[in-house]
Design a protein around this motif. Sequence first.
Motif, PDB file in Angstrom:
ATOM      1  N   TRP A  74       0.814  -1.215   0.000  1.00  0.00           N
ATOM      2  CA  TRP A  74       0.000   0.000   0.000  1.00  0.00           C
ATOM      3  C   TRP A  74       0.849   1.268   0.000  1.00  0.00           C
ATOM      4  N   ASN A  75       2.168   1.138  -0.024  1.00  0.00           N
ATOM      5  CA  ASN A  75       3.029   2.322  -0.020  1.00  0.00           C
ATOM      6  C   ASN A  75       2.860   3.141  -1.295  1.00  0.00           C
ATOM      7  N   GLU A  76       3.170   4.412  -1.194  1.00  0.00           N
ATOM      8  CA  GLU A  76       3.185   5.296  -2.353  1.00  0.00           C
ATOM      9  C   GLU A  76       4.341   4.910  -3.276  1.00  0.00           C
ATOM     10  N   TYR A  77       4.222   5.234  -4.572  1.00  0.00           N
ATOM     11  CA  TYR A  77       5.409   5.158  -5.425  1.00  0.00           C
ATOM     12  C   TYR A  77       6.446   6.108  -4.842  1.00  0.00           C
ATOM     13  N   ASP A  78       7.701   5.796  -5.045  1.00  0.00           N
ATOM     14  CA  ASP A  78       8.783   6.609  -4.481  1.00  0.00           C
ATOM     15  C   ASP A  78       9.029   7.807  -5.401  1.00  0.00           C
ATOM     16  N   PHE A  79       8.324   8.916  -5.124  1.00  0.00           N
ATOM     17  CA  PHE A  79       8.408  10.054  -6.028  1.00  0.00           C
ATOM     18  C   PHE A  79       9.781  10.718  -5.983  1.00  0.00           C
ATOM     19  N   LYS A 107       3.822  15.360 -12.460  1.00  0.00           N
ATOM     20  CA  LYS A 107       2.854  14.950 -13.483  1.00  0.00           C
ATOM     21  C   LYS A 107       3.563  14.475 -14.743  1.00  0.00           C
ATOM     22  N   GLU A 108       4.558  15.226 -15.178  1.00  0.00           N
ATOM     23  CA  GLU A 108       5.324  14.850 -16.369  1.00  0.00           C
ATOM     24  C   GLU A 108       6.094  13.547 -16.136  1.00  0.00           C
ATOM     25  N   THR A 109       6.637  13.401 -14.938  1.00  0.00           N
ATOM     26  CA  THR A 109       7.433  12.213 -14.611  1.00  0.00           C
ATOM     27  C   THR A 109       6.571  10.963 -14.573  1.00  0.00           C
ATOM     28  N   LEU A 110       5.384  11.062 -13.981  1.00  0.00           N
ATOM     29  CA  LEU A 110       4.487   9.912 -13.927  1.00  0.00           C
ATOM     30  C   LEU A 110       4.080   9.465 -15.327  1.00  0.00           C
ATOM     31  N   ALA A 111       3.797  10.422 -16.203  1.00  0.00           N
ATOM     32  CA  ALA A 111       3.409  10.075 -17.575  1.00  0.00           C
ATOM     33  C   ALA A 111       4.535   9.337 -18.281  1.00  0.00           C
ATOM     34  N   GLU A 112       5.751   9.799 -18.090  1.00  0.00           N
ATOM     35  CA  GLU A 112       6.900   9.134 -18.720  1.00  0.00           C
ATOM     36  C   GLU A 112       7.097   7.732 -18.138  1.00  0.00           C
ATOM     37  N   TRP A 113       6.946   7.615 -16.835  1.00  0.00           N
ATOM     38  CA  TRP A 113       7.109   6.330 -16.128  1.00  0.00           C
ATOM     39  C   TRP A 113       6.083   5.313 -16.620  1.00  0.00           C
ATOM     40  N   GLN A 114       4.843   5.747 -16.781  1.00  0.00           N
ATOM     41  CA  GLN A 114       3.784   4.854 -17.224  1.00  0.00           C
ATOM     42  C   GLN A 114       4.060   4.280 -18.618  1.00  0.00           C
ATOM     43  N   LEU A 115       4.796   5.018 -19.434  1.00  0.00           N
ATOM     44  CA  LEU A 115       5.111   4.577 -20.795  1.00  0.00           C
ATOM     45  C   LEU A 115       6.377   3.725 -20.860  1.00  0.00           C
ATOM     46  N   GLY A 116       6.905   3.381 -19.677  1.00  0.00           N
ATOM     47  CA  GLY A 116       8.097   2.541 -19.642  1.00  0.00           C
ATOM     48  C   GLY A 116       9.393   3.306 -19.565  1.00  0.00           C
ATOM     49  N   GLY A 117       9.298   4.608 -19.398  1.00  0.00           N
ATOM     50  CA  GLY A 117      10.490   5.430 -19.273  1.00  0.00           C
ATOM     51  C   GLY A 117      11.085   5.372 -17.872  1.00  0.00           C
ATOM     52  N   ILE A 118      12.144   6.148 -17.665  1.00  0.00           N
ATOM     53  CA  ILE A 118      12.882   6.227 -16.396  1.00  0.00           C
ATOM     54  C   ILE A 118      13.361   4.830 -15.978  1.00  0.00           C
ATOM     55  N   PRO A 119      14.159   4.175 -16.811  1.00  0.00           N
ATOM     56  CA  PRO A 119      14.597   2.798 -16.515  1.00  0.00           C
ATOM     57  C   PRO A 119      15.459   2.654 -15.269  1.00  0.00           C
ATOM     58  N   SER A 120      16.063   3.751 -14.814  1.00  0.00           N
ATOM     59  CA  SER A 120      16.908   3.657 -13.616  1.00  0.00           C
ATOM     60  C   SER A 120      16.112   3.699 -12.322  1.00  0.00           C
ATOM     61  N   ALA A 121      14.803   3.938 -12.400  1.00  0.00           N
ATOM     62  CA  ALA A 121      13.975   3.968 -11.187  1.00  0.00           C
ATOM     63  C   ALA A 121      13.959   2.600 -10.519  1.00  0.00           C
ATOM     64  N   ARG A 122      13.842   2.591  -9.206  1.00  0.00           N
ATOM     65  CA  ARG A 122      13.875   1.331  -8.459  1.00  0.00           C
ATOM     66  C   ARG A 122      12.646   0.468  -8.710  1.00  0.00           C
ATOM     67  N   GLU A 123      11.522   1.076  -9.077  1.00  0.00           N
ATOM     68  CA  GLU A 123      10.298   0.328  -9.313  1.00  0.00           C
ATOM     69  C   GLU A 123       9.737   0.690 -10.682  1.00  0.00           C
ATOM     70  N   THR A 124       9.312  -0.315 -11.438  1.00  0.00           N
ATOM     71  CA  THR A 124       8.671  -0.050 -12.717  1.00  0.00           C
ATOM     72  C   THR A 124       7.200   0.276 -12.494  1.00  0.00           C
ATOM     73  N   TRP A 125       6.583   0.891 -13.505  1.00  0.00           N
ATOM     74  CA  TRP A 125       5.157   1.167 -13.449  1.00  0.00           C
ATOM     75  C   TRP A 125       4.360  -0.133 -13.280  1.00  0.00           C
ATOM     76  N   GLN A 126       4.718  -1.153 -14.044  1.00  0.00           N
ATOM     77  CA  GLN A 126       3.986  -2.411 -13.940  1.00  0.00           C
ATOM     78  C   GLN A 126       4.175  -3.041 -12.570  1.00  0.00           C
ATOM     79  N   GLY A 127       5.362  -2.923 -12.019  1.00  0.00           N
ATOM     80  CA  GLY A 127       5.585  -3.437 -10.670  1.00  0.00           C
ATOM     81  C   GLY A 127       4.714  -2.731  -9.647  1.00  0.00           C
ATOM     82  N   PHE A 128       4.574  -1.420  -9.795  1.00  0.00           N
ATOM     83  CA  PHE A 128       3.702  -0.645  -8.916  1.00  0.00           C
ATOM     84  C   PHE A 128       2.255  -1.136  -9.031  1.00  0.00           C
TER      85      PHE A 128
END
Length: 216
Positions: A74-79, A107-128
């Motif tokens: 239930w944790n938030e994504y790590d913004f 807002k811009e970052t979440l949109a990019e993340w949802q499309l599979g961007g930001i590969p260095s993030a610790r959690e993927t959108w699908q994982g979230f």
Amino acid sequence: MAELLIVRHGQASFGAANYDELSDLGRQQSRALGETLRALDWVPDRMVTGSLMRQTQTLAEMGFDGVVEEQAGWNEYDFHDLLNSRYGGTALVDVITDRKTHFRALKETLAEWQLGGIPSARETWQGFCDRIEQARLAAIRPGAERVLVVSSGGAIARLVANSLQLSNDQMIALNLQIKNSSTSRYVFSGDKFFLHEFNSVPHFHNLERAALMTYS
């Protein structure tokens, strides 16, 4: 049917050294919600929080007795991680400390993340998405008729968007309008799971408490 009441944590300490702690206002919001639920004779028989301090503190301030389950799903994504990753390792100071700049960048970052961007993030959108679904299933398992969950705006927005089959951009819009300490209510039975109420703040519906309402 059984009920799931999911609460967004009270106001955290935006811009402080430790964001993950309720502000004084956040504690007031949480106490007001607990008092209102008890006045409505709504007492949970299962209580769940994520593992973030602002979530566990919110439930503690609400003042219900009983065992509390901690489910990190239930944790938030790590913004902070998402923003730092998007900006090459360290986000600009204004992105973290200035509200308007922060939420525009988020807002811009979440949109990019949802499309599979930001590969260095610790959690993927699908994982979230997957962990929110697993947390939902664990919370509504048999054995309770009134389930109280304290979570965060992104997790709640994902849950709502998924249950209504909304697009990812609508999920972002929902995320940014969820009020601190608001409640969203589901009814469920077996594989049936229906949104009954979204982003409600009955504890602020009087002149004395109206000033307590915040979005971040």
